[in-house]
Design an enzyme around this catalytic site. Structure first.
Site, short mmCIF file in Angstrom:
data_model
loop_
_atom_site.label_atom_id
_atom_site.label_comp_id
_atom_site.label_asym_id
_atom_site.label_seq_id
_atom_site.Cartn_x
_atom_site.Cartn_y
_atom_site.Cartn_z
N GLU A 211 0.89 -1.17 0.00
CA GLU A 211 0.00 0.00 0.00
C GLU A 211 0.92 1.22 0.00
O GLU A 211 1.43 1.62 1.04
CB GLU A 211 -0.89 -0.01 1.25
CG GLU A 211 -1.86 -1.19 1.32
CD GLU A 211 -3.05 -1.03 0.39
OE1 GLU A 211 -3.34 0.10 -0.04
OE2 GLU A 211 -3.70 -2.05 0.08
N CYS A 245 -1.91 9.68 2.56
CA CYS A 245 -1.61 9.11 1.24
C CYS A 245 -2.70 9.43 0.23
O CYS A 245 -2.44 9.45 -0.96
CB CYS A 245 -1.41 7.61 1.34
SG CYS A 245 -2.86 6.76 1.95
P1 NAD Z 1 8.25 4.47 5.30
O1 NAD Z 1 8.29 3.62 4.08
O2 NAD Z 1 9.37 5.35 5.60
O3 NAD Z 1 8.03 3.58 6.61
C1 NAD Z 1 6.95 2.67 6.77
C2 NAD Z 1 7.39 1.52 7.63
O4 NAD Z 1 8.41 0.81 6.96
C3 NAD Z 1 7.92 1.90 8.99
O5 NAD Z 1 7.39 1.03 9.96
C4 NAD Z 1 9.40 1.69 8.85
O6 NAD Z 1 10.04 1.30 10.06
C5 NAD Z 1 9.47 0.53 7.88
N1 NAD Z 1 10.71 0.45 7.11
C6 NAD Z 1 11.59 1.43 6.81
N2 NAD Z 1 12.59 0.94 6.07
C7 NAD Z 1 12.36 -0.37 5.89
C8 NAD Z 1 13.01 -1.41 5.17
N3 NAD Z 1 14.14 -1.21 4.50
N4 NAD Z 1 12.46 -2.64 5.20
C9 NAD Z 1 11.31 -2.85 5.83
N5 NAD Z 1 10.64 -1.93 6.52
C10 NAD Z 1 11.15 -0.69 6.55
O7 NAD Z 1 6.88 5.27 5.12
P2 NAD Z 1 6.32 6.44 6.01
O8 NAD Z 1 7.19 7.64 5.84
O9 NAD Z 1 6.04 5.94 7.38
O10 NAD Z 1 4.90 6.73 5.32
C11 NAD Z 1 4.74 7.67 4.32
C12 NAD Z 1 4.49 7.02 2.98
O11 NAD Z 1 3.51 6.00 3.12
C13 NAD Z 1 3.96 7.96 1.95
O12 NAD Z 1 4.56 7.66 0.71
C14 NAD Z 1 2.49 7.62 1.88
O13 NAD Z 1 1.85 7.93 0.67
C15 NAD Z 1 2.51 6.17 2.13
N6 NAD Z 1 1.24 5.73 2.68
C16 NAD Z 1 0.45 4.93 1.94
C17 NAD Z 1 -0.78 4.54 2.43
C18 NAD Z 1 -1.69 3.66 1.67
O14 NAD Z 1 -2.64 3.17 2.27
N7 NAD Z 1 -1.45 3.38 0.40
C19 NAD Z 1 -1.20 4.99 3.69
C20 NAD Z 1 -0.35 5.81 4.41
C21 NAD Z 1 0.87 6.17 3.92
#
Ligand code: NAD
Length: 457
Positions: A211, A245
């Site tokens: 997502e 998002c």
């Molecule tokens: P992020 O990708 O930085 O982090 C999300 C999660 O991934 C965190 O728990 C983090 O610890 C983990 N993570 C980080 N690096 C990782 C790796 N290498 N391997 C596995 N896990 C890892 O995202 P964010 O900054 O928390 O969220 C913002 C983004 O999320 C925006 O792009 C937004 O559009 C998207 N988003 C999408 C939805 C949706 O439903 N499609 C909803 C909310 C946010």
């Protein structure tokens, strides 16, 4: 390595079969609902500390959405767990055929910081409903919510069934995946991290739901109700300070109504959050300094036509409307994820499409028009995950609409029935009686072509 010893325990617990029964699953969902309701105040205070969310906003965009999904899962659980009969073709009669829903196994669910409760717990609820064991990883950037969720989950579930792990995802997740093969990974977050999880998962052929985000266009046609459009765009863009998002990332407005729309947007913004949003009830804060600095850098990438105030000490970035933004500027190449709205005008659909094509496959698409033909044309031309006509962002809150991206904005969908299905494998089964065993399928097939052509067509 013993750091992730609970994973072996989860595998054993799953294999014991205890998570599969209807009574067990229902009991867990009810327990989760009960503990969430009982801890509403603690959840609200954590969300306020992480993102300055008000109790009203917490209910509408976090806790209430989660409870709605839980209620839906609980009331449909028995029906969705039942084997689903399907037709059997002529060749295989008198066999009968059905789909047998079965849990995937031990699943990993990774959440982001912007809606740190529901974006983590709705998938967890789905995984429980589908009979799985769950490892869940909240975002380290919303630490207060992560702490409350950990406390809640560990009070209700043993760690060999549902286990929450805290820390830096970039370290923890690859380390866990090296040691253990999950049966599904459900990830919500940014595109680059989604890509790296997909690559790691591919090594073991682990199915994923991604997502992700993207740049969501919002088109306003000349025949739109401009006053209503302005209110709905302002709400979608400024909820959670634009850290959503599904918020409209940039605006494409027909030249004839641009000035009117900008005036109405300003009226709507000030009605919602006054002329000093830094002190207004319900106007949130930016999650951290890194994101704050990024957003402030965007403010100089166009001509400010409204707002643009900020304060680093309180992580406040006010609503801002920008015009004359270059399509080559960083603000038009990255997901904004903040309360800054670039505005472009267009005369023809093709002109607007040229801008949309620069960031294809948005997660969401929004269109304001009163013409059905225009609506049809836009819906066909833009490839996107989910969207609204004459609204923004609310599609997310209707659990009857599967939610997910397409192409760059994600793989798979959830909400409602899909929240159950995404963590379920449906075994395709054919059951054949033994009282009838015609020779037609058995060798030698010589001379049976005519009859085979009758049965296989
Ligand atoms: P992020 O990708 O930085 O982090 C999300 C999660 O991934 C965190 O728990 C983090 O610890 C983990 N993570 C980080 N690096 C990782 C790796 N290498 N391997 C596995 N896990 C890892 O995202 P964010 O900054 O928390 O969220 C913002 C983004 O999320 C925006 O792009 C937004 O559009 C998207 N988003 C999408 C939805 C949706 O439903 N499609 C909803 C909310 C946010």
């Amino acid at each position: 390595m013993e750091a992730f010893g609970f994973l072996k325990d989860q595998r054993s617990f799953f294999e014991s079969g205890q998570t599969r029964g209807y009574a067990f699953r229902k009991q867990q969902l009810l327990a989760l609902k009960k503990v969430i309701v009982a801890n509403e105040k603690a959840i609200n205070s954590a969300l306020s500390s992480d993102l300055k969310k008000t109790p009203e906003e917490c209910w509408v965009t976090e806790t209430g959405l989660l409870i709605q999904e839980l209620n839906h899962l609980i009331s449909h659980l028995r029906e969705w767990m039942r084997p689903e009969p399907v037709e059997t073709n002529l060749l295989n009669l008198p066999s009968s055929s059905y789909l047998l829903p079965s849990p995937k196994g031990v699943v990993l669910i990774i959440g982001p910081w912007n809606f740190p409760l529901q974006l983590l717990l709705i998938p967890v609820a789905g995984a429980i409903a589908a009979g799985n064991c769950v490892v869940m990883k909240p975002s380290e950037f919303a630490p207060a919510t992560a702490a409350v969720v950990e406390q809640i989950m560990s009070a209700v579930f043993p760690s060999n069934y549902v286990k929450l792990i805290q820390g830096d995802g970039a370290e923890l997740v690859p380390a866990m995946m090296k040691e253990f093969r999950f049966d599904h990974i459900f990830y919500t977050g940014s595109i680059p991290v989604g890509r790296s999880i997909y690559m790691e998962a591919a090594k073991e052929l682990i199915p994923v739901t991604l997502e992700l985000g993207g740049k969501d266009p919002c088109v306003v046609e000349s025949d739109a109700n401009i006053k209503v459009a302005a209110r709905r765009i302002a709400l979608g863009k400024l909820t959670n300070s634009g850290q959503m998002c599904v918020c409209p990332d940039y605006l494409l407005v027909h030249t004839d109504v641009k000035e009117e729309l900008i005036s109405q947007l300003i009226i709507a913004i000030e009605k919602f959050y006054t002329s000093d949003p830094s002190a207004a009830y319900g106007y949130g804060k930016i999650i951290n300094e890194k994101r704050f600095d990024k957003l402030v850098s965007y403010l100089s990438q166009g001509r400010l036509v409204y707002g643009g105030k900020y304060d680093r000490s309180s992580l406040f970035v006010g609503p801002a409307l920008l015009e004359d933004v270059s399509l080559d500027a960083a603000i038009m190449k990255e997901e904004i994820f903040g309360p800054i709205l670039p505005i472009f005008s267009f005369r023809t659909t093709e002109e607007a499409m040229t801008i949309i094509r620069k960031n294809p496959n948005p997660l969401s698409f929004y269109l304001f028009t009163s013409n059905r033909e225009t609506e049809k044309e836009w819906l066909e031309r833009v490839q996107f995950g989910a969207g609204c006509i004459n609204n923004t962002a609310w599609q997310f809150s209707n659990h009857h609409l599967p939610f997910g991206g397409v192409g760059q904005s994600g793989i798979g969908a959830y909400h409602g029935r899909q929240t159950f299905d995404v963590f379920t494998h449906k075994k395709s089964i054919m059951k054949t009686p033994t009282w009838f065993d015609p020779a037609i399928k058995y060798p030698p097939l010589k001379g049976k072509l005519g009859i085979l052509k009758f049965f296989v067509r």
